[in-house]
Every structure is written in structure tokens, then in C-alpha cells.
Design an enzyme around this catalytic site. Structure first.
Site, mmCIF file in Angstrom:
data_model
loop_
_atom_site.group_PDB
_atom_site.id
_atom_site.type_symbol
_atom_site.label_atom_id
_atom_site.label_comp_id
_atom_site.label_asym_id
_atom_site.label_seq_id
_atom_site.Cartn_x
_atom_site.Cartn_y
_atom_site.Cartn_z
ATOM 1 N N LYS A 41 0.815 -1.215 0.000
ATOM 2 C CA LYS A 41 0.000 0.000 0.000
ATOM 3 C C LYS A 41 0.852 1.271 0.000
ATOM 4 O O LYS A 41 0.603 2.191 -0.782
ATOM 5 C CB LYS A 41 -0.915 -0.017 1.220
ATOM 6 C CG LYS A 41 -1.585 1.298 1.549
ATOM 7 C CD LYS A 41 -2.426 1.193 2.789
ATOM 8 C CE LYS A 41 -1.618 1.070 4.038
ATOM 9 N NZ LYS A 41 -0.935 2.323 4.430
ATOM 10 N N THR A 42 1.851 1.309 0.888
ATOM 11 C CA THR A 42 2.658 2.525 1.020
ATOM 12 C C THR A 42 3.419 2.810 -0.271
ATOM 13 O O THR A 42 3.555 3.967 -0.695
ATOM 14 C CB THR A 42 3.638 2.392 2.199
ATOM 15 O OG1 THR A 42 2.896 2.118 3.388
ATOM 16 C CG2 THR A 42 4.431 3.672 2.390
ATOM 17 N N ASP A 227 -4.803 8.112 2.974
ATOM 18 C CA ASP A 227 -4.310 6.821 3.450
ATOM 19 C C ASP A 227 -5.230 6.288 4.553
ATOM 20 O O ASP A 227 -5.862 7.063 5.277
ATOM 21 C CB ASP A 227 -2.889 7.001 3.994
ATOM 22 C CG ASP A 227 -2.199 5.679 4.272
ATOM 23 O OD1 ASP A 227 -2.687 4.634 3.801
ATOM 24 O OD2 ASP A 227 -1.156 5.693 4.954
ATOM 25 N N GLU A 228 -5.308 4.957 4.684
ATOM 26 C CA GLU A 228 -6.090 4.292 5.738
ATOM 27 C C GLU A 228 -7.537 4.806 5.776
ATOM 28 O O GLU A 228 -8.078 5.144 6.839
ATOM 29 C CB GLU A 228 -5.427 4.506 7.114
ATOM 30 C CG GLU A 228 -3.986 4.030 7.209
ATOM 31 C CD GLU A 228 -3.838 2.507 7.253
ATOM 32 O OE1 GLU A 228 -4.845 1.802 7.029
ATOM 33 O OE2 GLU A 228 -2.709 2.039 7.485
ATOM 34 N N GLN A 258 -9.622 -4.446 7.459
ATOM 35 C CA GLN A 258 -8.772 -4.051 8.578
ATOM 36 C C GLN A 258 -9.331 -2.827 9.316
ATOM 37 O O GLN A 258 -8.585 -2.099 9.975
ATOM 38 C CB GLN A 258 -7.346 -3.764 8.096
ATOM 39 C CG GLN A 258 -6.629 -4.996 7.547
ATOM 40 C CD GLN A 258 -5.156 -4.732 7.285
ATOM 41 O OE1 GLN A 258 -4.340 -4.645 8.194
ATOM 42 N NE2 GLN A 258 -4.809 -4.617 6.011
ATOM 43 N N ARG A 604 -0.514 -10.666 10.563
ATOM 44 C CA ARG A 604 0.754 -10.090 11.027
ATOM 45 C C ARG A 604 1.885 -11.100 10.853
ATOM 46 O O ARG A 604 3.057 -10.739 10.894
ATOM 47 C CB ARG A 604 0.685 -9.711 12.506
ATOM 48 C CG ARG A 604 -0.321 -8.641 12.915
ATOM 49 C CD ARG A 604 -0.296 -7.438 12.057
ATOM 50 N NE ARG A 604 -1.257 -7.559 10.972
ATOM 51 C CZ ARG A 604 -1.268 -6.793 9.884
ATOM 52 N NH1 ARG A 604 -0.354 -5.869 9.717
ATOM 53 N NH2 ARG A 604 -2.185 -6.961 8.946
#
Length: 726
Positions: A41-42, A227-228, A258, A604
Site C-alpha cells: 500500500k505505502t 491513506d487508511e 482491517q 501479522r
């Protein structure tokens, strides 16, 4: 699917897979990038920014890029600069929601009755202002804590609601009046709180009289990136909608699977409604995961697929199948902590670094057993997102009460809690008490007792101190008569300390109460109060401060965005995870958020994931039977391996949920050779206890029996206290 490389293109574009490339190049119109866990994503965000700047579509000052943390904003800025060959990128609107709104508000402060030099107050100042207002209107701040009102006001602001927009039915007349007075008071002081930064800007942009201001921002921002997006609240959503009405080139990146912060205002509907809010929107799914192995992704996908409110995507990886997700059932919480610690020790001896391992719990109180076990096995660990269990403020306060009871001359402990909860004993009073103690060469408590026999102390102060000393004497008299866990519970209840936190009504207050209950539970493992306090002292003394690699211990909420080679996920039991409180308060939506939390936890892990659950767990000092979380039943069989302690749950996954997803069948224990206590009592034996009545033995630990008493649940008793037969 291998990354596609195209010749004669900028370096920043090379190595992107096809969906990532599509997200970078889709620059016209609204775009939603559904970026699954570990899908880059980043990189997509920073490459998209670099692409806009590199191709000359906009100047830095014409791009609005919004993040949730300053760290994320700085990382984005650094990466974009690197992608452009080290070229400095200045003058753009990159930052958190609050930082950007503060910048907008300073430019237009007069439109909401402020001037541009306004200050921003923190939570402490916010509560101080509210307390003053409440006292001036005759409201008892002990019965109505200002912190609770502050939380309500913040919640209204997160929804974009001014006092005029909050209904009296929702708020109550007094709370609504105080909200109005609070806003007026802040304007008089030329200040605002963090919620105001968004609320004031929304108020400005919504007002038809300020159409020129909105048009100015429409003209400025050619591109908006967020973002997010799944974590945005209503106010943030409203602000973005107003700004996006200009060029309509808004790109939101997020993952509906998420969205785990509903308890602090995040609205998952924002991302689910994107296509309706922005007609003609393009939805791009990033599904290639660069973090985890196939079995881990399949297990997480099997759980999250049970959520109805999601846009849907399927993560995949080219890292191979890897180890299956391990599911292990244990007799109780103590056995679970031992199993996790021993497994970590074994992995470390096999070459796995401690800092590549994480233990992720649903609730903070679960950490205590793991911390104690890690210390016993000399496993270095760090608690992320908060202090270690025995270092938490509420635990230190509780321990101070216990220390004063056990050792009357412990001046430091008495000083810590002499006015906690508030008793009207200020610093001046405490200093007078200390002065007398120093002059007489006696402990503080002895000095107080001396002064109570004189006229040095008067009025309410004298009355309060006499009452406190009588309480300590009463509690001290119970040592050796009452069990030390029961005594600790009595102290915390009678002192008003538990009630203080219960009255606070803030998001972290309930967690503090749970930690205090866990402290009381922990004491049952020790012979006496002094033995327990000695244990705590040794734990504190042995706190690891070196820079060696450490196992990470943290909550599932705190783990979002992180990754580890090996992840342990303990406590997957109904009521604990999914949280009963979350389901009671939010119904089906609460259950779906809990399931998203399970998805976050599993994803994770890069190489190994271990999920565990206990058949019995001691919560708040009482043993209760537990059944495996419904999330365990939702894990796909082909991607997990199931095991259990000997004699427990023939297979480890024997709970089945009906179509309503509500009613579990009871566990059916496997047929095993009965184990016996020192007195010869076996598991399964019916016994009778004078206080608790009849019940069945379900677990044995030496001369201790875990008995499921009829109508009372599970309690641990000595075998000498029961008789066979009911």
C-alpha cells in the site's frame, strides 16, 4: 503473477505488479484502492505522488495528501523525494487530518469567531474547562466526572455535530447546555480542542456565505489522496467530501477488512459506500501479498469471508504454502502461558530471533501471565503500546495500598495513594504530615496517628485522615484471617479505587478495571500477601533494559501495520475473543469488527502463526469454563493443524455454531484415563463443598481441584475441602 517491468520508464515505476501500476496511473476521477494486508500500500501511495509530480500534472502545493500519523506523513515525504532522485519536495499539503485542518483554520479563523493566533488545548485543559463549567452550574463532578462529558463531546465532534446539531434526546438537556457553554468558553479564550480543528473547518466550508473559501480550495487541490480510509470517522469523511467536489480526483487507499477502530469513531461505512458517494469510481484491488505464506493467508481469508459487510478480495502469495496455522487447546490460562513461553524458547534455540516473535492479545489484562512466565524462563520481552503490567499506573496504585497494609512504615506507598481516590488532602497537608514525621523521626503513618491525638489537624482533613487510618487498621487485622486475594479485593472496593475507575466512563477505564481484577487473580498463585509483594519486587527489579532483541507483547489493536516472522494469538475463546462486551454493545457490527481484528492478527505473521485457547480461565479471581472462539471454527481445515493437551477436547475444535452464529454446542471431552489428586480424587468425580455445594472435578493441579459447581461456574479449591459425592 510476476511483477511486470517496462523498459524506458522511470525507476520509481519499475517492479510494480499490474494492479499496483493501475493504481498509480489511474489519475482521473475517484479511485478506491483496496489494499489487502502486506500488498504494498505505502509503495503505491508514494509512487502515485511521485508520478503526478514527475509528469507535471500538478505542483506539490496542488496535492492534498492525508495520513493518520505524523510518522506516516514524514515517511511518505521521504519516499517521494527518493523516488524523484533526491529532489526536495516542499510546499505541499501533506500531513494528518488535524495538522492540515489547523492550517486551514488559521487562514480562516475569523469565520468561526477566532483569530489566527488561537491555541490548541490538550485533554487535561479540556477537562479543566468542563469542570469549571460544571461546578458553576451546581453539578457534582464526583457523580458526573468531567472526563466522561469530555468523551461525549469528542464523540459528537467526531460525528461533525455542533451543539445546534446534537439532539436533546441523545445528549440530555444538561450535557447539551454544557456543550454549548464549553464551545462559547473556548472561543472566549481564543482556543480550540483537537475535535474543533475539523469541526470548525467543516462549519466554514458548509456555510453558503463562505462559498468563496470552498471554491478557493477546489481550485487549489487538483489531486486528493487519503491513506487508511477505512479508519476515517464521520467528520473526516464530511471534510473530504466537501473538498473533493472540486476536481473530483480523489484517491482513497484502505482495507475494509482491517477496519478495527469503531470504538474510537472509525466508520467502516465510509469505505463501503465509496462507489455511491463518488459515482463512476474505479475500484482497484491489491491482492498479491508480499509478507505471508499461503496457509496463513488462506486461514485469514477463511475467517474474514464470514463477514457480510465487506467489498471482498482474495489475498495470494508466491512464497509457497509454508507451515499450517497451528491451533492448540489447553487446560487453562496458566497452561497456555507456559505453552507459549516454552514454544518461544524452543523456536529461539532453533535459531529464531526473539525480535521476530510477537504475542498478540485481545485484552491488556492477558499480558500478566505471559510477562510472569517470560521472566521465569529469562525470555527478554517488551510491551508495546503501554507499560509492563506491574508498571501500569492503576497496578502501582493497587500495590501501594497492599504495601501500606503489609508494611505500615512504607512512606512512599502511603504518599502515592493518600489522596487517591480524591479525599481532599492537598500537597500542603501532606507536607505538614511529612514535616512532623521527619521531626519526630517516625514513619508517615505513625506521624498521622500522633497528630490525630492533637489539635494540629482540624475539620474535614482530620476526619478524613482518621477514617483512612481506621480503614488501614481494619484491613491489616484481616491478614491471616481472610485469603490475601479476598483481602486485596476488599481493599480495592472499600477504598473506592475500583469505583473511581468505573465512574470514569472513558475508553481506557474499563481496561484498567480488568487489569485490577487480573492483579487479584494473580495473587492466588502465592501463599501470602508478603510472598506476592516480594514476587512483584523481583519482577520490577529484573525488568529488562538492555538493547538485546526482545519478544513483542502487545494488543491486537496495536499490532496493525506491523509484521513478525512468528505470531502467537492466545485467548481465542468466546467472550474474550470475540469480546462479549463488543457484541453486547454493537451487536452484529461488533462481531464483524472482532472478526476483522482476528484477520489483522493472523496476517501479522510472515512464516508461522499459533492460535491457542483454554478450556478454563481465571477471570477476576474466579475460574470459568470457556469454549473455543467461533473464529477457530471458521478456519479452513486444509490450512490448519489442530492439537490439544492430553485428555482435552478430543481434537481441539469440537464447538459448532448454528446458522444464527449464536449458540455453541458444549465441548465433549475425550475419553481418557482419569488423573487423580494427592487425595485420590479423579477428574470427573462428583464432589461436595460446604460453601459452593455440589460439582464435578474438571482439572487437577497437585492438591488443587478445578470444580465446575452447579450454578456457580468453575472454582479452584483444595481437595481436603471437599467430600466425594454430591
Amino acid at each position: 503473477m510476476m511483477p511486470q517491468t517496462v523498459t524506458n520508464e522511470p525507476l520509481y515505476m519499475q517492479g510494480l505488479n499490474l494492479p499496483q501500476r493501475e493504481a498509480v496511473e489511474a489519475l482521473e476521477g475517484p479511485v478506491l484502492v483496496l489494499a489487502g494486508a502486506g500488498t504494498g500500500k505505502t509503495r503505491v501511495l508514494t509512487t502515485r505522488l511521485a508520478h503526478i509530480l514527475s509528469t507535471g500534472r500538478a505542483w506539490p502545493s496542488q496535492i492534498l495528501a492525508v495520513t493518520f500519523t505524523n510518522k506516516a506523513a514524514q515517511e511518505m515525504k521521504t519516499r517521494v523525494s527518493a523516488a524523484l532522485g533526491g529532489q526536495p519536495v516542499e510546499g505541499w499539503w501533506l500531513g494528518t487530518f488535524h495538522a492540515i485542518c489547523a492550517r486551514m483554520l488559521r487562514a480562516n479563523a475569523d469565520l468561526v469567531g477566532l483569530n489566527s493566533s488561537f491555541t490548541i488545548i490538550d485533554e487535561d485543559d479540556q477537562i479543566r474547562v468542563l469542570k469549571q463549567l460544571m461546578e458553576s452550574t451546581g453539578i457534582d463532578v464526583k457523580k458526573n466526572p468531567p472526563k466522561a462529558l469530555a468523551a461525549n463531546i469528542s464523540r459528537w465532534k467526531d460525528k461533525g455535530l455542533t451543539p445546534e446539531q446534537v439532539s436533546a434526546g441523545e445528549a440530555g438537556d444538561k450535557a447539551l447546555l454544557l456543550y454549548r457553554q464549553y464551545q462559547d468558553r473556548l472561543k472566549m479564550l481564543n482556543t480550540c480542542d483537537f475535535g474543533d480543528l475539523l469541526l470548525h473547518v467543516i462549519t466554514i466550508l458548509r456555510d453558503p456565505k463562505n462559498a468563496a473559501v470552498l471554491q478557493q480550495y477546489h481550485k487549489r487541490f487538483k489531486y486528493i489522496m487519503v491513506d487508511e480510509y477505512q479508519d476515517t470517522n464521520v467528520a473526516q469523511y464530511l471534510w473530504l467530501r466537501l473538498l473533493a467536489q472540486g476536481a473530483n480526483n480523489i484517491c482513497c487507499v484502505g482495507d475494509d477488512d482491517q477496519s478495527i477502530y469503531g470504538w474510537r469513531g472509525a466508520e467502516i461505512g465510509n469505505i463501503l459506500r465509496f462507489s455511491q458517494d463518488f459515482p463512476g469510481a474505479k475500484i482497484i484491488r491489491l491482492e498479491q501479498n508480499y509478507r505471508s505464506t499461503g496457509n496463513i493467508l488462506a486461514a485469514a481469508g477463511g475467517v474474514i469471508a464470514n463477514n457480510a459487510n465487506r467489498l471482498g478480495k482474495t489475498l495470494w502469495s508466491d512464497k509457497g504454502a509454508g507451515d499450517k496455522v497451528s491451533i492448540h487447546a489447553l487446560w487453562d490460562g496458566e497452561a497456555e502461558a507456559r505453552w507459549v513461553a516454552e514454544k518461544i524458547d524452543m523456536l529461539h534455540k532453533g535459531g529464531v530471533a526473539h525480535d521476530g516473535i510477537a504475542v498478540l492479545v485481545r485484552a491488556g489484562f492477558q499480558m500478566r501471565e505471559f510477562e510472569d512466565r517470560f521472566l521465569k524462563l529469562n525470555i527478554p520481552y517488551r510491551v508495546v503500546g503501554g507499560p509492563r503490567f506491574y508498571e501500569r499506573a492503576e497496578i502501582r496504585d493497587a500495590l501501594a495500598y497492599l504495601r501500606v497494609v503489609a508494611q505500615p512504615s512504607d512512606d512512599l506507598a502511603l504518599e502515592r495513594i493518600i489522596n487517591t481516590p480524591k479525599r481532599g488532602l492537598g500537597d500542603t497537608t501532606v507536607e505538614r504530615l511529612y514535616a512532623h514525621a521527619r521531626m519526630a523521626g517516625i514513619p508517615l503513618q505513625a506521624a498521622i496517628l500522633q497528630l490525630l491525638e492533637t489539635d494540629e489537624l482540624r475539620g474535614k482533613v482530620k476526619e478524613t485522615l482518621r477514617g483512612l487510618m481506621n480503614e488501614f487498621a481494619g484491613w491489616r487485622a484481616q491478614i491471616g484471617v481472610t485469603s490475601h486475594p479476598q483481602l486485596a479485593n476488599t481493599i480495592l472496593e472499600d477504598s473506592g479505587y475500583i469505583a473511581m475507575w468505573q465512574a470514569e466512563k472513558t475508553p481506557d477505564a474499563q481496561g484498567r478495571v480488568e487489569n485490577l481484577r487480573e492483579l487479584v487473580s494473580a495473587m492466588a498463585e502465592f501463599e501470602s500477601l508478603p510472598a506476592f509483594l516480594e514476587h512483584v519486587s523481583l519482577v520490577m527489579e529484573n525488568a529488562e533494559t538492555s538493547n538485546e532483541p526482545k519478544v513483542t507483547l502487545m494488543t491486537l489493536h496495536g499490532a496493525k501495520g506491523l509484521e513478525f516472522d512468528t505470531v502467537f494469538l492466545p485467548g481465542w475463546e468466546e467472550g474474550l475473543f470475540p469480546s462479549q462486551r463488543s457484541m453486547d454493545e454493537n451487536g452484529a457490527a461488533g462481531l464483524e469488527e472482532e472478526r476483522r481484528l482476528a484477520y489483522v492478527g493472523i496476517t501479522r505473521a510472515k512464516k508461522r502463526a499459533f492460535i491457542s485457547h483454554a478450556g478454563n480461565r481465571r477471570i477476576y479471581g474466579n475460574w470459568t469454563s470457556a469454549i473455543a472462539s467461533r473464529f477457530i471454527e471458521e478456519l479452513p481445515d486444509d490450512h490448519i493443524e489442530v492439537s490439544s493437551d492430553i485428555g482435552l477436547y478430543g481434537g481441539g475444535r469440537s464447538v459448532h455454531w448454528d446458522s444464527s452464529g449464536v449458540k455453541p454446542e458444549a465441548y465433549k471431552p475425550a475419553v481418557v484415563t482419569p488423573r487423580k489428586s494427592a487425595a485420590g480424587i479423579a477428574v470427573g468425580t462428583r464432589v461436595f463443598h460446604e460453601k459452593f455445594g455440589g460439582g464435578s472435578v474438571i482439572n487437577i493441579d497437585g492438591n488443587k481441584l478445578d470444580v465446575k459447581f452447579d450454578g456457580l461456574g468453575i472454582k479452584r479449591v483444595l481437595d481436603s475441602f471437599v467430600t466425594v459425592g454430591s
